[in-house]
Scaffold this motif. Structure first.
Motif, PDB file in Angstrom:
ATOM      1  N   MET A 184       0.959  -1.105  -0.256  1.00 34.14           N
ATOM      2  CA  MET A 184      -0.028  -0.022   0.138  1.00 34.14           C
ATOM      3  C   MET A 184       0.851   1.205   0.126  1.00 34.14           C
ATOM      4  SD  MET A 184      -3.520   0.379   2.184  1.00 34.14           S
ATOM      5  CE  MET A 184      -4.800  -0.530   1.138  1.00 34.14           C
ATOM      6  N   VAL A 185       2.006   1.136   0.723  1.00 32.20           N
ATOM      7  CA  VAL A 185       2.667   2.335   0.594  1.00 32.20           C
ATOM      8  C   VAL A 185       3.445   2.522  -0.744  1.00 32.20           C
ATOM      9  CG1 VAL A 185       5.093   3.092   1.233  1.00 32.20           C
ATOM     10  CG2 VAL A 185       3.671   2.084   2.855  1.00 32.20           C
ATOM     11  N   VAL A 186       3.689   1.528  -1.533  1.00 31.10           N
ATOM     12  CA  VAL A 186       4.277   1.591  -2.963  1.00 31.10           C
ATOM     13  C   VAL A 186       3.101   2.026  -3.718  1.00 31.10           C
ATOM     14  CG1 VAL A 186       5.060   0.413  -4.649  1.00 31.10           C
ATOM     15  CG2 VAL A 186       5.965  -0.018  -2.747  1.00 31.10           C
ATOM     16  N   ASP A 187       1.916   1.508  -3.325  1.00 30.40           N
ATOM     17  CA  ASP A 187       0.889   2.193  -4.242  1.00 30.40           C
ATOM     18  C   ASP A 187       0.283   3.644  -3.878  1.00 30.40           C
ATOM     19  OD1 ASP A 187       0.544   0.005  -5.956  1.00 30.40           O
ATOM     20  OD2 ASP A 187      -0.896  -0.773  -4.686  1.00 30.40           O
ATOM     21  N   GLY A 188       1.144   4.392  -2.942  1.00 30.91           N
ATOM     22  CA  GLY A 188       0.829   5.704  -2.719  1.00 30.91           C
ATOM     23  C   GLY A 188       0.101   5.965  -1.278  1.00 30.91           C
ATOM     24  N   THR A 211       5.918   6.880  -0.532  1.00 36.50           N
ATOM     25  CA  THR A 211       4.751   7.310  -1.090  1.00 36.50           C
ATOM     26  C   THR A 211       5.100   8.371  -2.311  1.00 36.50           C
ATOM     27  OG1 THR A 211       4.324   8.615   0.787  1.00 36.50           O
ATOM     28  CG2 THR A 211       2.959   6.750   0.670  1.00 36.50           C
ATOM     29  N   ILE A 267       6.360   4.637  -7.764  1.00 34.49           N
ATOM     30  CA  ILE A 267       6.883   3.580  -8.475  1.00 34.49           C
ATOM     31  C   ILE A 267       5.728   2.544  -8.396  1.00 34.49           C
ATOM     32  CG2 ILE A 267       8.348   1.486  -7.334  1.00 34.49           C
ATOM     33  CD1 ILE A 267      10.465   3.794  -7.198  1.00 34.49           C
ATOM     34  N   TYR A 289      -4.269  -7.138  -1.590  1.00 29.54           N
ATOM     35  CA  TYR A 289      -5.464  -6.754  -0.273  1.00 29.54           C
ATOM     36  C   TYR A 289      -6.277  -7.839  -0.249  1.00 29.54           C
ATOM     37  CZ  TYR A 289      -2.594  -2.516  -1.627  1.00 29.54           C
ATOM     38  OH  TYR A 289      -1.640  -1.631  -1.920  1.00 29.54           O
ATOM     39  N   PHE A 346      -6.976   0.422  -6.545  1.00 29.27           N
ATOM     40  CA  PHE A 346      -6.438   1.046  -5.586  1.00 29.27           C
ATOM     41  C   PHE A 346      -5.447   2.208  -5.926  1.00 29.27           C
ATOM     42  CE2 PHE A 346      -3.985   1.773  -1.886  1.00 29.27           C
ATOM     43  CZ  PHE A 346      -4.630   2.090  -0.986  1.00 29.27           C
ATOM     44  N   GLN A 382      -5.737   6.164  -5.142  1.00 30.60           N
ATOM     45  CA  GLN A 382      -4.715   7.088  -4.682  1.00 30.60           C
ATOM     46  C   GLN A 382      -4.011   8.099  -5.361  1.00 30.60           C
ATOM     47  OE1 GLN A 382      -5.632   5.686  -1.576  1.00 30.60           O
ATOM     48  NE2 GLN A 382      -3.595   6.834  -1.146  1.00 30.60           N
ATOM     49  N   ARG A 434      -0.968   1.463 -13.364  1.00 28.99           N
ATOM     50  CA  ARG A 434      -0.468   2.710 -13.336  1.00 28.99           C
ATOM     51  C   ARG A 434       0.476   3.155 -14.529  1.00 28.99           C
ATOM     52  NH1 ARG A 434       2.043   2.635  -7.712  1.00 28.99           N
ATOM     53  NH2 ARG A 434       2.843   4.597  -8.505  1.00 28.99           N
TER      54      ARG A 434
END
Ligand SMILES: Nc1ncnc2c1ncn2[C@@H]1O[C@H](COP(=O)(O)OP(=O)(O)OP(=O)(O)O)[C@@H](O)[C@H]1O
Ligand SMILES: [Mg+2]
Lengths: 281, 387
Positions: free
Chosen positions: A177-181, B74, B78, B88, B99, B103, B151
């Motif tokens: 989740m960190v990498v996904d922002g 964040t 990347i 998840y 997701f 974001q 992305r």
């Protein structure tokens, strides 16, 4: 050989059933007797021999209990206090638990140690210091005084339980989740909380029960009858009406309603294996 | 979209574990870089440092011109495919894929479009409503790939993204990933243990060992001109044959001493390589399995061998050969205590599927003299001039 085993298994199973049934009966009996008494006309409450199934069934205890001295009002007070306490305590302890489980910060161990100490001090010992504090905070004789101190009182146990649950959530998920922002807030709301629904349900039930049932603190700080909570209200029946047990039990039965409702609501959250399939074993 | 630059990057865990050691490399903008190396050599650690999930102990990592050593993950923009998926679990496949877009505040409609598009490409369009626990390993892996591909990040990091797929799906996904990467033109670092992926997917291949970069070149260059014996032995399946051998001078020039046999070294190698003196320490001699050919007659450039093992792979047969002496009996130990050479007297040859060799046969083999490799006995470095 096989037959012998089957037979033994049968014996073991029967023994288990007998024991469990005995235990269950022991648990249920007082409750059942309370329920049955609450439906008896007053004259029959203490009849000898005791009637388990009342010969005469009446709901007058319920109507009388509900309508006498603002019982409905107490009920609403209690509900408000318990719900707000549960929301506040679960949210705050989840946030604390998340910080303690996942973040490195100075004093983390000390903070956690303090929480553990909080778990060990018996509540009654805190009565007087809390009273003085409540007085300073102008929280005496107010429902907020109940909410604030109930919330505080439940924080330690809740944080302790949630922290260990959060620690078992795979760290890789947060990294993903960190990498996904996703920052810490996103992770808390969109990952940790949804994945912790079983633990949150347990904690919510504990907190609701504890604040719903609480008697001593409520009795200590509440003077104004319009702010009484249910436990006080039920206690009132005892003196005032020279203890008409039918009334007391009817009131108690009413008081159990929301507890059962809470269990029913949260039970669905106890889905096991919610985290399976997340990461390669 | 940007390049990724590693400048003398170090990573230590605690005092003793050096996971990445003085790593310097630039992944150009739009380049597809394959990262290979034995298990535990630091590939995942390197990716995690780029993503910001691991602190850099020393050196600099840049994305584009920006030094990112201290930039929170964040903010690095990347996309990463994790070695263990990290889907998840409480979200459906659709929500998993959407997701990262959410974001980035991509509009709902646009996100839906992109998610369905990627899901179709990866063959998981039917699964969008399911939770990860209701997926097979290969399906989960494709969702994990999809979550990165939706992305358009600065950089793709992929850690063995195809390891759990069956052979056919691998072929498809390989092409699909390479195609999407070209389309988006995003610098990509792709870790794999698969020789075919390594040779076919990337612009360049970087080989690591023990945290150190060994060589980074185009796949063909790496294959044809490995810088050291490790790279030679790592790339290719089966890997290059590596034998320790002394050099001897003969009437015709220089020869390799392989047990009781001699193998002439064409004179061109004396100029193209820094061969050691004949009475010197010897060399590590390398020849690829496809350059070992069966001969009918004995000649100066052939060896006598015995078939020890035969592995039929369908399209080809791998034949394990031992060197024998002139009488054709005993396998001879060429050299003991050899670090780089597992079986100093063994050669693996790749043969056509119809070659009727069987265990115990004696074979004359010719080692293709155009494709000899020589490495330093001690350092393992290639002796090729200009290497
Ligand atoms: N958190 C950690 N603490 C200590 N050592 C670590 C840690 N993470 C990795 N290492 C060590 O660093 C080295 C490199 O690990 P890494 O995971 O990068 O290897 P890898 O090349 O990805 O291997 P594989 O191909 O098996 O995935 C290993 O020796 C590993 O034991
Ligand atoms: Mg790895």
């Amino acid at each position: 050989m096989v037959v012998g085993n089957v037979r033994r298994a049968h014996t073991v199973m029967s023994a288990r059933l007998v024991l469990l049934s005995a235990g269950a009966v022991l648990m249920i009996l007082p409750f059942a007797y309370m329920l049955s008494t609450s439906f008896k006309p007053n004259a029959l409450v203490l009849s000898i021999p005791p009637q388990f199934l009342p010969h005469q069934v009446t709901t007058s205890n319920y109507t009388q209990a509900w309508s006498s001295n603002q019982f409905g009002h107490y009920f609403v007070n209690s509900l408000w206090v318990a719900v707000v306490t549960t929301l506040a305590s679960v949210l705050l302890s989840a946030m604390m638990a998340y910080a303690l489980a996942r973040f490195q910060f100075p004093g983390r161990t000390v903070a956690f140690g303090l929480i553990l100490v909080g778990l060990m001090v018996p509540g009654l010992m805190m009565l007087i210091p809390q009273f003085l504090l409540a007085k300073k905070l102008l929280l005496l004789n107010s429902l907020w005084g109940l909410v604030v101190f109930y919330t505080g009182g439940n924080l330690a146990l809740n944080t302790f339980l949630l922290r260990s649950f959060f620690q078992d959530i795979p760290w890789e998920l947060e990294e993903a989740m960190v990498v996904d922002g996703g920052g810490p807030w996103t992770r808390f709301w969109r990952l940790i909380l949804p994945l912790s629904r079983p633990a949150l349900a347990v904690v919510a039930i504990f907190t609701f029960l504890a604040s719903w049932d609480e008697f001593t603190w409520a009795l200590t700080i509440i003077n104004d009858p319009s702010k009484y909570t249910l436990p006080i209200g039920i206690a009132l029946f005892q003196g005032q009406h020279s203890t008409s047990w039918g009334l007391v039990f009817a009131a108690s039965a009413i008081a159990i309603g929301p507890v059962i409702a809470i269990f029913a609501i949260f039970q669905r959250q106890f889905v096991s294996g919610i985290a399976t399939g997340a990461v390669k074993a | 979209m940007a390049s990724v630059t590693f400048q003398n990057v170090n990573k230590r865990f605690g005092e003793d574990v050096v996971a990445v050691d003085d790593f310097t490399l630039t992944v150009e903008d739009g380049e597809f870089l394959i990262l290979v190396g034995p298990s535990g050599c630091g590939k995942t650690t390197l990716l995690r440092m780029v993503a910001g999930l691991e602190d850099v102990t020393g050196g600099e990592i840049r994305i584009g011109n920006k030094l990112v050593n201290d930039l929170p993950p964040t903010e690095r923009d990347i996309a990463m495919v994790f070695q263990n998926y990290a889907l998840y679990p409480h979200m459906t496949v659709y929500e998993n894929l959407a997701f990262p877009l959410r974001q980035k505040k991509v509009r709902k409609e646009q996100a839906r479009h992109r998610v369905t598009e990627v899901a179709e490409l990866l063959g998981i369009g039917e699964l969008l409503g399911r939770k990860p626990r209701a997926l097979s390993g290969g399906q989960r892996q494709r969702v994990a790939i999809g979550r990165a591909l939706v992305r358009e990040p600065q950089t793709f990091l992929m850690d063995e993204p195809l390891s759990n797929l069956d052979a056919q799906l691998r072929v498809e996904m390989r092409l699909e990933i390479a195609r999407i990467q070209r389309l988006l033109g995003v610098a990509t670092v792709y870790v794999t243990h698969d020789q075919i992926e390594a040779m076919t997917m990337g612009d360049r291949v970087a080989v690591m060992r023990g945290g150190k970069l060994q060589q980074c070149d185009t796949p063909q260059d790496l294959y044809d001109h490995p810088k050291n014996d490790f790279v030679a032995g790592f790339m290719g399946s089966p890997p290059m044959n590596l034998l320790r051998a002394d050099l001897e001078s003969t009437d015709a020039g220089v020869a390799l001493v392989l047990g009781a046999q001699r193998l002439a070294v064409p004179s061109s190698y004396a100029t193209s390589h820094h061969l050691p003196r004949v009475d010197g320490p010897g060399v590590v001699f390398g020849v690829r399995p496809e350059d070992v050919e069966v001969r009918d007659v004995s000649s100066a450039d052939s060896l006598i061998t015995r078939v020890e093992r035969r592995e039929a792979l369908g399209a080809e047969i791998l034949v394990h050969l031992s060197l024998v002496d002139a009488e054709g009996d005993n396998a001879i130990v060429v050299n003991d205590s050899v670090a780089v050479v597992a079986r100093p007297t063994m050669l693996v040859a790749k043969m056509g599927p119809r070659s009727g060799v069987s265990v115990g046969d004696h074979l004359q083999v010719r080692l293709n003299p155009d494709h000899f490799h020589f490495f330093d006995m001690n350092s393992g470095l290639s002796l090729r001039r200009g290497a």
